[in-house]
Design a protein around this motif. Structure first.
Motif, PDB file in Angstrom:
ATOM      1  N   GLN A   1      46.111  23.887  47.857  1.00  0.00           N
ATOM      2  CA  GLN A   1      45.984  25.122  48.623  1.00  0.00           C
ATOM      3  C   GLN A   1      46.572  26.301  47.859  1.00  0.00           C
ATOM      4  OE1 GLN A   1      47.560  24.657  52.552  1.00  0.00           O
ATOM      5  NE2 GLN A   1      46.753  26.599  53.293  1.00  0.00           N
ATOM      6  N   ALA A   2      47.665  26.043  47.142  1.00  0.00           N
ATOM      7  CA  ALA A   2      48.322  27.109  46.379  1.00  0.00           C
ATOM      8  C   ALA A   2      47.460  27.603  45.225  1.00  0.00           C
ATOM      9  CB  ALA A   2      49.670  26.616  45.841  1.00  0.00           C
ATOM     10  N   ASN A   3      46.499  26.796  44.806  1.00  0.00           N
ATOM     11  CA  ASN A   3      45.631  27.191  43.698  1.00  0.00           C
ATOM     12  C   ASN A   3      44.384  27.944  44.158  1.00  0.00           C
ATOM     13  OD1 ASN A   3      47.204  26.166  41.618  1.00  0.00           O
ATOM     14  ND2 ASN A   3      46.299  24.129  41.759  1.00  0.00           N
ATOM     15  N   GLU A   4      44.194  28.036  45.470  1.00  0.00           N
ATOM     16  CA  GLU A   4      43.037  28.788  45.962  1.00  0.00           C
ATOM     17  C   GLU A   4      43.257  30.281  45.723  1.00  0.00           C
ATOM     18  OE1 GLU A   4      42.491  27.793  50.022  1.00  0.00           O
ATOM     19  OE2 GLU A   4      42.000  25.682  49.632  1.00  0.00           O
ATOM     20  N   PRO A   5      42.212  31.010  45.371  1.00  0.00           N
ATOM     21  CA  PRO A   5      42.370  32.447  45.106  1.00  0.00           C
ATOM     22  C   PRO A   5      42.629  33.247  46.371  1.00  0.00           C
ATOM     23  CG  PRO A   5      40.054  31.833  45.016  1.00  0.00           C
ATOM     24  CD  PRO A   5      40.828  30.558  45.154  1.00  0.00           C
ATOM     25  N   GLY A   6      43.492  34.264  46.279  1.00  0.00           N
ATOM     26  CA  GLY A   6      43.718  35.176  47.385  1.00  0.00           C
ATOM     27  C   GLY A   6      42.599  36.201  47.460  1.00  0.00           C
ATOM     28  N   TRP A   7      42.601  37.022  48.510  1.00  0.00           N
ATOM     29  CA  TRP A   7      41.531  38.017  48.666  1.00  0.00           C
ATOM     30  C   TRP A   7      41.490  38.976  47.493  1.00  0.00           C
ATOM     31  CZ3 TRP A   7      42.991  43.011  48.362  1.00  0.00           C
ATOM     32  CH2 TRP A   7      44.286  43.363  48.725  1.00  0.00           C
ATOM     33  N   TRP A   8      42.649  39.179  46.853  1.00  0.00           N
ATOM     34  CA  TRP A   8      42.731  40.128  45.737  1.00  0.00           C
ATOM     35  C   TRP A   8      42.094  39.585  44.461  1.00  0.00           C
ATOM     36  CZ3 TRP A   8      46.755  38.070  48.528  1.00  0.00           C
ATOM     37  CH2 TRP A   8      47.457  37.013  47.950  1.00  0.00           C
ATOM     38  N   HIS A   9      41.695  38.312  44.475  1.00  0.00           N
ATOM     39  CA  HIS A   9      41.053  37.743  43.285  1.00  0.00           C
ATOM     40  C   HIS A   9      39.771  38.490  42.935  1.00  0.00           C
ATOM     41  CE1 HIS A   9      39.968  34.709  40.322  1.00  0.00           C
ATOM     42  NE2 HIS A   9      38.770  34.622  40.877  1.00  0.00           N
ATOM     43  N   SER A  10      39.107  39.041  43.955  1.00  0.00           N
ATOM     44  CA  SER A  10      37.859  39.766  43.709  1.00  0.00           C
ATOM     45  C   SER A  10      38.109  41.077  42.961  1.00  0.00           C
ATOM     46  CB  SER A  10      37.131  40.040  45.030  1.00  0.00           C
ATOM     47  OG  SER A  10      37.931  40.850  45.887  1.00  0.00           O
ATOM     48  N   TYR A  11      39.378  41.481  42.852  1.00  0.00           N
ATOM     49  CA  TYR A  11      39.730  42.686  42.102  1.00  0.00           C
ATOM     50  C   TYR A  11      40.346  42.342  40.743  1.00  0.00           C
ATOM     51  CZ  TYR A  11      39.126  45.337  46.455  1.00  0.00           C
ATOM     52  OH  TYR A  11      38.615  45.920  47.585  1.00  0.00           O
ATOM     53  N   SER A  12      40.141  41.119  40.277  1.00  0.00           N
ATOM     54  CA  SER A  12      40.796  40.666  39.053  1.00  0.00           C
ATOM     55  C   SER A  12      40.410  41.495  37.822  1.00  0.00           C
ATOM     56  CB  SER A  12      40.476  39.189  38.792  1.00  0.00           C
ATOM     57  OG  SER A  12      39.070  38.991  38.673  1.00  0.00           O
ATOM     58  N   ASP A  13      39.264  42.183  37.888  1.00  0.00           N
ATOM     59  CA  ASP A  13      38.844  42.984  36.742  1.00  0.00           C
ATOM     60  C   ASP A  13      39.727  44.208  36.539  1.00  0.00           C
ATOM     61  OD1 ASP A  13      37.680  43.754  39.247  1.00  0.00           O
ATOM     62  OD2 ASP A  13      36.463  45.221  38.184  1.00  0.00           O
ATOM     63  N   ILE A  14      40.440  44.636  37.588  1.00  0.00           N
ATOM     64  CA  ILE A  14      41.300  45.819  37.467  1.00  0.00           C
ATOM     65  C   ILE A  14      42.765  45.505  37.789  1.00  0.00           C
ATOM     66  CG2 ILE A  14      39.456  47.456  38.042  1.00  0.00           C
ATOM     67  CD1 ILE A  14      40.749  47.533  40.907  1.00  0.00           C
ATOM     68  N   LEU A  15      43.032  44.265  38.170  1.00  0.00           N
ATOM     69  CA  LEU A  15      44.357  43.906  38.662  1.00  0.00           C
ATOM     70  C   LEU A  15      45.162  43.177  37.601  1.00  0.00           C
ATOM     71  CD1 LEU A  15      46.107  43.948  41.237  1.00  0.00           C
ATOM     72  CD2 LEU A  15      45.108  41.736  41.830  1.00  0.00           C
ATOM     73  N   PRO A  16      46.229  43.776  37.079  1.00  0.00           N
ATOM     74  CA  PRO A  16      47.066  43.074  36.102  1.00  0.00           C
ATOM     75  C   PRO A  16      47.814  41.924  36.768  1.00  0.00           C
ATOM     76  CG  PRO A  16      48.066  45.175  36.709  1.00  0.00           C
ATOM     77  CD  PRO A  16      46.712  45.149  37.333  1.00  0.00           C
ATOM     78  N   SER A  17      48.061  40.865  36.015  1.00  0.00           N
ATOM     79  CA  SER A  17      48.683  39.667  36.580  1.00  0.00           C
ATOM     80  C   SER A  17      50.056  39.960  37.160  1.00  0.00           C
ATOM     81  CB  SER A  17      48.785  38.584  35.508  1.00  0.00           C
ATOM     82  OG  SER A  17      49.548  39.051  34.398  1.00  0.00           O
ATOM     83  N   TRP A  18      50.795  40.896  36.551  1.00  0.00           N
ATOM     84  CA  TRP A  18      52.147  41.177  37.046  1.00  0.00           C
ATOM     85  C   TRP A  18      52.118  41.867  38.416  1.00  0.00           C
ATOM     86  CZ3 TRP A  18      52.645  46.399  37.705  1.00  0.00           C
ATOM     87  CH2 TRP A  18      51.894  47.244  36.870  1.00  0.00           C
ATOM     88  N   PHE A  19      51.021  42.538  38.735  1.00  0.00           N
ATOM     89  CA  PHE A  19      50.925  43.179  40.053  1.00  0.00           C
ATOM     90  C   PHE A  19      50.302  42.245  41.079  1.00  0.00           C
ATOM     91  CE2 PHE A  19      49.120  46.350  43.107  1.00  0.00           C
ATOM     92  CZ  PHE A  19      50.354  46.836  43.547  1.00  0.00           C
ATOM     93  N   GLU A  20      49.533  41.277  40.613  1.00  0.00           N
ATOM     94  CA  GLU A  20      48.943  40.287  41.520  1.00  0.00           C
ATOM     95  C   GLU A  20      50.045  39.553  42.281  1.00  0.00           C
ATOM     96  OE1 GLU A  20      46.290  36.176  41.269  1.00  0.00           O
ATOM     97  OE2 GLU A  20      46.311  37.579  39.584  1.00  0.00           O
ATOM     98  N   VAL A  21      51.139  39.256  41.587  1.00  0.00           N
ATOM     99  CA  VAL A  21      52.265  38.589  42.239  1.00  0.00           C
ATOM    100  C   VAL A  21      52.799  39.447  43.384  1.00  0.00           C
ATOM    101  CG1 VAL A  21      54.628  37.739  41.925  1.00  0.00           C
ATOM    102  CG2 VAL A  21      52.902  37.329  40.147  1.00  0.00           C
ATOM    103  N   TYR A  22      52.917  40.753  43.137  1.00  0.00           N
ATOM    104  CA  TYR A  22      53.464  41.636  44.163  1.00  0.00           C
ATOM    105  C   TYR A  22      52.574  41.663  45.410  1.00  0.00           C
ATOM    106  CZ  TYR A  22      55.137  45.626  46.729  1.00  0.00           C
ATOM    107  OH  TYR A  22      55.608  46.415  47.738  1.00  0.00           O
ATOM    108  N   ILE A  23      51.266  41.711  45.228  1.00  0.00           N
ATOM    109  CA  ILE A  23      50.363  41.769  46.382  1.00  0.00           C
ATOM    110  C   ILE A  23      50.550  40.549  47.269  1.00  0.00           C
ATOM    111  CG2 ILE A  23      47.953  41.759  47.115  1.00  0.00           C
ATOM    112  CD1 ILE A  23      47.279  43.498  44.771  1.00  0.00           C
ATOM    113  N   GLY A  24      50.680  39.382  46.628  1.00  0.00           N
ATOM    114  CA  GLY A  24      50.904  38.170  47.407  1.00  0.00           C
ATOM    115  C   GLY A  24      52.216  38.208  48.165  1.00  0.00           C
TER     116      GLY A  24
END
Length: 301
Positions: free
Chosen positions: A98-121
């Motif tokens: 379950q932890a490996n499933e993508p969050g809703w923000w995965h669809s923005y991966s083209d503009i979302l840096p990995s360091w900010f992806e953590v913050y959104i979660g």
């Protein structure tokens, strides 16, 4: 603790039933449980790394919830840590999936840096968000036009469609304030945030009116640090503190930089920033004065 203390089965069940915050939070919770299991067995990170054919640094990243979990790695670690009960193992492995499933923000991966992806979660999972800003209105309180102006400052050469994608991401984040169980957002801003006409006078007036509307919400508190205060405790710049209802998640201090971010969760670091935030709230105008302040600035713009 799982497999070693009373209530272990319940702990696994509670984790598996945890959905708020998506995969980021699930990885942190699972990593925290794996760390506790390892420490109970007095196994080093190096020894754990050898068991999954990896380095000790990967174990550290797994325990912090900073990487995806391979099912085989989790299974091997559970064996090493003495977790042999089939129900407990299956619950932990299911949690890893379950932890490996993508969050809703995965669809923005083209503009979302990995360091900010953590913050959104983490933001999605927080029960309380405290923020201090010196230049911009907090992202969760920005209007679309204001967010566009902020985006253009940071990405002046970005094509129009990319700018709109970034603005869309920010607007999508704001939906959490209207969730069934929204977090309490408590923001303290420097007076310059409200007086700097970012995007032009019309955009700024609309932004100020939006803040007036948002402060009517019971889960939004806004305070202003006035110019006349002079220096104050947060001379180092903006920061956010996220608190979670889940006992396995420690408070996190978020410090954003131009091309990266810092996440602090050591108790002494968090306590320091909490003390600074408390001093800011005392020095700032009381929250009850915010509507008068916003209306006064609106008349002056």
């Amino acid at each position: 603790m799982i497999g070693s203390q009373p209530g272990g089965d319940a702990a696994v069940t509670n984790m598996f039933g945890h959905h708020r915050g998506g995969p980021t939070v699930l990885r942190i919770v699972l990593g925290s449980q794996l760390r506790r299991l390892r420490e109970q067995r007095q196994i080093t990170c190096e020894e754990a790394g050898e068991a999954i054919r990896a380095s000790h640094s990967k174990i550290s990243r797994m325990e912090l919830g900073r990487v995806r979990f391979r099912r085989r790695d989790v299974a091997d670690l559970l064996t090493l840590y003495g977790v042999t009960g089939p129900e407990e193992r299956q619950a932990m492995l299911a949690l890893a999936d379950q932890a490996n499933e993508p969050g809703w923000w995965h669809s923005y991966s083209d503009i979302l840096p990995s360091w900010f992806e953590v913050y959104i979660g983490l933001e999605e999972a927080a029960s309380r968000i405290r923020a201090y800003e010196v230049q911009f209105v907090p992202g969760l309180l920005q209007t679309e036009d204001y967010a566009r102006a902020v985006t253009l400052l940071g990405h002046p050469d970005a094509p129009g469609h990319e700018v709109e994608r970034r603005v869309g991401l920010r607007m999508r984040r704001q939906s959490l304030l209207e969730a069934e169980e929204p977090p309490h957002l408590w923001a303290v801003v420097d007076e310059a945030v409200l007086r700097r006409p970012l995007g032009g006078a019309q955009v700024m007036r609309k932004q100020l009116r939006h803040l007036l509307e948002m402060t009517e919400s019971p889960n939004v508190t806004l305070q202003v640090v006035p110019f006349e205060l002079g220096g104050h405790a947060a001379a180092g710049g903006p920061f956010s503190i996220l608190r979670f209802a889940e006992r396995d998640l420690p408070d996190v201090v978020y410090l954003e930089q131009l091309t990266s971010a810092l996440y602090l969760d050591k108790r002494e670091d968090v306590d320091h920033y909490l003390a600074v935030m408390e001093r800011l709230c005392i020095d700032a105008e009381p929250a009850t004065a915010i509507r008068d302040t916003l209306n006064r600035i609106l008349k002056e713009t």
